[in-house]
Design an enzyme around this catalytic site. Structure first.
Site, PDB file in Angstrom:
ATOM      1  N   LYS A 104       4.340   0.558   9.424  1.00 36.36           N
ATOM      2  CA  LYS A 104       4.446   1.855   8.747  1.00 36.36           C
ATOM      3  C   LYS A 104       3.871   2.979   9.599  1.00 36.36           C
ATOM      4  O   LYS A 104       4.386   4.088   9.581  1.00 36.36           O
ATOM      5  CB  LYS A 104       3.733   1.789   7.404  1.00 36.36           C
ATOM      6  CG  LYS A 104       4.622   1.202   6.324  1.00 36.36           C
ATOM      7  CD  LYS A 104       3.987   1.275   4.964  1.00 36.36           C
ATOM      8  CE  LYS A 104       3.047   0.135   4.769  1.00 36.36           C
ATOM      9  NZ  LYS A 104       2.507   0.011   3.420  1.00 36.36           N
ATOM     10  N   GLU A 119       0.869  -1.162   0.000  1.00 32.24           N
ATOM     11  CA  GLU A 119       0.000   0.000   0.000  1.00 32.24           C
ATOM     12  C   GLU A 119       0.915   1.223   0.000  1.00 32.24           C
ATOM     13  O   GLU A 119       1.808   1.305   0.851  1.00 32.24           O
ATOM     14  CB  GLU A 119      -0.878  -0.029   1.260  1.00 32.24           C
ATOM     15  CG  GLU A 119      -1.920   1.035   1.250  1.00 32.24           C
ATOM     16  CD  GLU A 119      -2.798   1.034   2.503  1.00 32.24           C
ATOM     17  OE1 GLU A 119      -2.761   0.055   3.284  1.00 32.24           O
ATOM     18  OE2 GLU A 119      -3.501   2.045   2.686  1.00 32.24           O
ATOM     19  N   ARG A 163       4.828 -12.830   9.669  1.00 30.62           N
ATOM     20  CA  ARG A 163       5.545 -11.603   9.357  1.00 30.62           C
ATOM     21  C   ARG A 163       6.841 -11.552  10.149  1.00 30.62           C
ATOM     22  O   ARG A 163       7.007 -12.227  11.155  1.00 30.62           O
ATOM     23  CB  ARG A 163       4.694 -10.371   9.626  1.00 30.62           C
ATOM     24  CG  ARG A 163       4.263 -10.185  11.071  1.00 30.62           C
ATOM     25  CD  ARG A 163       3.098  -9.207  11.175  1.00 30.62           C
ATOM     26  NE  ARG A 163       3.453  -7.847  10.822  1.00 30.62           N
ATOM     27  CZ  ARG A 163       2.899  -7.167   9.820  1.00 30.62           C
ATOM     28  NH1 ARG A 163       1.963  -7.718   9.069  1.00 30.62           N
ATOM     29  NH2 ARG A 163       3.252  -5.942   9.562  1.00 30.62           N
TER      30      ARG A 163
HETATM   31  P1  ATP Z   1       2.800  -2.334   8.042  1.00 31.18           P
HETATM   32  O1  ATP Z   1       2.342  -3.239   9.134  1.00 31.18           O
HETATM   33  O2  ATP Z   1       4.244  -2.025   8.066  1.00 31.18           O
HETATM   34  O3  ATP Z   1       1.970  -1.122   7.873  1.00 31.18           O
HETATM   35  P2  ATP Z   1       1.372  -3.461   5.890  1.00 31.18           P
HETATM   36  O4  ATP Z   1       1.011  -4.892   5.935  1.00 31.18           O
HETATM   37  O5  ATP Z   1       0.290  -2.517   6.144  1.00 31.18           O
HETATM   38  O6  ATP Z   1       2.638  -3.222   6.772  1.00 31.18           O
HETATM   39  P3  ATP Z   1       1.530  -3.382   3.082  1.00 31.18           P
HETATM   40  O7  ATP Z   1       2.028  -2.293   2.232  1.00 31.18           O
HETATM   41  O8  ATP Z   1       0.094  -3.687   3.067  1.00 31.18           O
HETATM   42  O9  ATP Z   1       2.021  -3.050   4.526  1.00 31.18           O
HETATM   43  O10 ATP Z   1       2.378  -4.704   2.852  1.00 31.18           O
HETATM   44  C1  ATP Z   1       2.725  -5.218   1.617  1.00 31.18           C
HETATM   45  C2  ATP Z   1       3.065  -6.660   1.780  1.00 31.18           C
HETATM   46  O11 ATP Z   1       4.149  -6.809   2.688  1.00 31.18           O
HETATM   47  C3  ATP Z   1       1.899  -7.439   2.349  1.00 31.18           C
HETATM   48  O12 ATP Z   1       1.769  -8.628   1.605  1.00 31.18           O
HETATM   49  C4  ATP Z   1       2.288  -7.705   3.753  1.00 31.18           C
HETATM   50  O13 ATP Z   1       1.732  -8.901   4.200  1.00 31.18           O
HETATM   51  C5  ATP Z   1       3.814  -7.750   3.675  1.00 31.18           C
HETATM   52  N1  ATP Z   1       4.419  -7.356   4.944  1.00 31.18           N
HETATM   53  C6  ATP Z   1       4.178  -6.237   5.658  1.00 31.18           C
HETATM   54  N2  ATP Z   1       4.869  -6.244   6.808  1.00 31.18           N
HETATM   55  C7  ATP Z   1       5.570  -7.410   6.825  1.00 31.18           C
HETATM   56  C8  ATP Z   1       6.475  -8.025   7.765  1.00 31.18           C
HETATM   57  N3  ATP Z   1       6.804  -7.431   8.909  1.00 31.18           N
HETATM   58  N4  ATP Z   1       6.997  -9.222   7.441  1.00 31.18           N
HETATM   59  C9  ATP Z   1       6.683  -9.830   6.286  1.00 31.18           C
HETATM   60  N5  ATP Z   1       5.843  -9.309   5.371  1.00 31.18           N
HETATM   61  C10 ATP Z   1       5.287  -8.120   5.634  1.00 31.18           C
HETATM   62 MG    MG Z   2      -1.491  -3.666   4.868  1.00 28.84          MG
END
Ligand code: ATP
Ligand code: MG
Length: 566
Positions: free
Chosen positions: A275, A39, A265
């Protein structure tokens, strides 16, 4: 044995690879297509790197492809800046999406069509409950939900209202489109989840064309299907969303049938990987931007001098599992040191200079001594380093009253100046406060190259830089951004910030060959660790960032564990 002990790719758990392999052998899959779906509401962090390495890695391993898809369904938080930063980071990590750059917003028309299709099938309806009522009607884990009053309203009315939502006739929040699934489901995600909401907001890519935006749950799976994704790999928090994912795929005329797989994760000690929290650090100026070298962002790691190879190695070593755990940041540091040790050029650099005058060395004379560029790689050759009468050494390489086993410079004892000569300290000169400000030493001309002419043993070797030839630099020294291994867990995140996370040393003295250093090039200052030129550096004002100190606590922990039989 803990999973991080296994360094060989074969030995590391990666259940997704096993799934794909199984799908190939059963004939379920003929080609593998994955995607990384960020995102664009912030910069990528090392957790995302795990997902990127997994998605692109699986595709590469099985001869398939991996798409980069921006999940841009929430216009209020999203910015073009983040899109560009994410593309740069994925590329820098070493991955290439080729022609397959997509945006969920590319599919807005198709997604709208799918929503209309659900309404026509009487599988979706426009709901007018306000957020409080919506919560109340949803029920709880132990109590079934209640039907929305509009749950069984006729198709035509729903089609009309949905079209008017799209046309921008209503204010934010007035209506939502909900799937009609099961208000008594044990899975809350199946209790008539919201598919579309009204947001009269301008979108970075579609501008003011839309007044309604699909939810993640509705956009994601259908975008997967439109792109022909075979394995939609996401993190464990989406496990409970999978039935909804499958329900949409089953109930819509989608062009393919992707499947969702969830993995744990990455959590890392002394870091936050969210984020939202990283955004807070940036917006409250607790760090110097998203790419501050203390940040666990890809851009921060890059600015710090951490090479993409080390991040990929780290991603391989941590494996891919189905249970949440926290990885020690020492493992990342270990991967960085191991890689940099192989490739980094060695240089002489003095971080906290102390002046040394070699009294019996001829005034005005300079000689060049040969130095090895990288003992790990003979091909990197040698260079010449100037030596002269006045030099700098590290302040902590001299002690007037040394403890036992201090093998550096002390009054009356001989020490080796790396690549140069044996030096003996004759006198320490102090300022009025009693601080040592200069050392008066002598050298033995017979020891050129640092070799003993008569077999006398010298235990200590220290580094130095010729004063006349030295170039000045500022060096940013880093500690963990947080002084708690799980920041924010026991209280306010901000209270866990380490006040000493950044120390800038000024007036550091470096050997002259470093004048031409470039951003992105790793260098080891002998005995001091690994360093990288900061992008803000100029030839007139050199700035280095400490990438990693020399000491390898991870290797020590491993050694201790091994000897303890763990
Ligand atoms: P954050 O928790 O940092 O805001 P998010 O899941 O909202 O992360 P996205 O941009 O939606 O961020 O994530 C893109 C991809 O990265 C998704 O498939 C998500 O599952 C993966 N992802 C995010 N954080 C992690 C993590 N700590 N370890 C592994 N994969 C991750
Ligand atoms: Mg997300």
């Amino acid at each position: 044995m803990n999973e991080t002990d296994e360094t060989e790719e074969e030995g590391v758990s990666n259940f997704v690879r096993d799934v794909v392999r199984g799908d190939f052998s059963s004939g379920k899959t003929k080609s593998v297509v994955t995607r990384f779906p960020p995102e664009p509401n912030g910069y990528l962090h090392i957790g995302h790197a795990k997902s990127i390495c997994l998605n692109f890695g699986i595709a590469a391993e099985f001869g398939g492809r991996c798409h980069l898809r921006f999940d841009d369904t929430n216009p209020t938080n999203e910015e073009i800046e983040y899109i560009e930063a994410i593309k740069k980071d994925v590329t820098w990590l070493g991955f290439d999406w080729g022609e397959h750059l997509y945006f969920a917003s590319d599919n807005f028309d198709k997604l709208y069509g799918f929503a209309v299709n659900l309404i026509e099938q009487e599988k979706a309806y426009v709901c007018d409950l306000c957020p409080d009522e919506m919560r109340e009607f949803r029920g709880t884990l132990t109590k079934p939900g209640k039907d929305s009053p509009r749950r069984n309203s006729p198709v035509d009315g729903n089609l009309d209202l949905f079209a008017r939502m799209k046309a921008g006739e209503f204010e934010d929040g007035k209506y939502v489109l909900r799937a009609k699934i099961d208000m008594a489901s044990g899975n809350m995600n199946m209790r008539d989840p919201v598919l579309y909401r009204i947001l009269n907001a301008s979108h970075p890519r579609t501008g003011d064309a839309w007044h309604i935006y699909p939810t993640y749950d509705f956009a994601h799976g259908q975008s997967d299907a439109i792109e022909g994704i075979t394995h939609s790999i996401c993190t464990l928090e989406f496990t409970d969303h999978r039935p909804l994912y499958d329900w949409c795929i089953e109930n819509l005329p989608v062009p393919s049938e992707p499947h969702q797989y969830e993995f744990a994760r990455l959590n890392l000690t002394y870091a936050v990987l969210s984020k939202r929290k990283l955004m807070q650090l940036v917006s409250e100026n607790l760090v110097n931007g998203w790419d501050d070298p203390r940040m666990p962002t890809i851009s921060g790691l890059r600015r710090r001098g951490i090479p993409p190879e080390a991040i990929r190695d780290f991603a391989t070593r941590i494996g891919v599992t189905k249970s949440d755990s926290t990885v020690e940041v020492e493992l990342l540091n270990h991967c960085v040191r191991e890689y940099l040790n192989k490739i980094a050029q060695r240089r002489l650099g003095v971080l906290r200079p102390l002046k040394v005058v070699i009294e019996n060395y001829p005034e005005g004379q300079t000689e060049e001594v040969g130095a090895i560029n990288n003992p790990e790689n003979e091909a990197s050759g040698r260079r010449m380093v100037p030596f002269s009468k006045v030099l700098y050494i590290e302040q902590n390489d001299f002690m007037e009253d040394p403890p036992k086993k201090y093998y550096r410079l002390t009054p009356g004892k001989e020490v080796r100046f790396r690549y140069a000569y044996f030096i003996t300290c004759q006198e320490a000169i102090k300022d009025v406060a009693g601080n040592v400000i200069e050392l008066r030493c002598t050298y033995d001309p017979e020891t050129k190259g640092g070799n003993s002419p008569d077999g006398r043993k010298i235990k200590g070797t220290i580094h130095w830089v010729s004063a006349e030839h030295a170039i000045d630099a500022d060096i940013n020294m880093y500690e963990h951004l947080f002084d708690h291994p799980n920041p924010g867990v026991e209280g306010d995140l901000i209270d866990d910030i380490n006040p000493n996370s950044l120390t800038t040393l000024t007036g550091c003295k470096l050997e002259p060959s470093l004048a031409n250093s470039v951003v992105g090039e790793a260098v080891q200052f002998e005995r001091n660790g690994y360093f990288a030129v900061d992008p803000s550096s100029t030839p007139d004002h050199l700035i280095y960032n400490q990438t990693m100190a020399m000491r390898d606590s991870w290797a020590k922990i491993q050694a201790k564990d091994m000897s303890a039989g763990k």
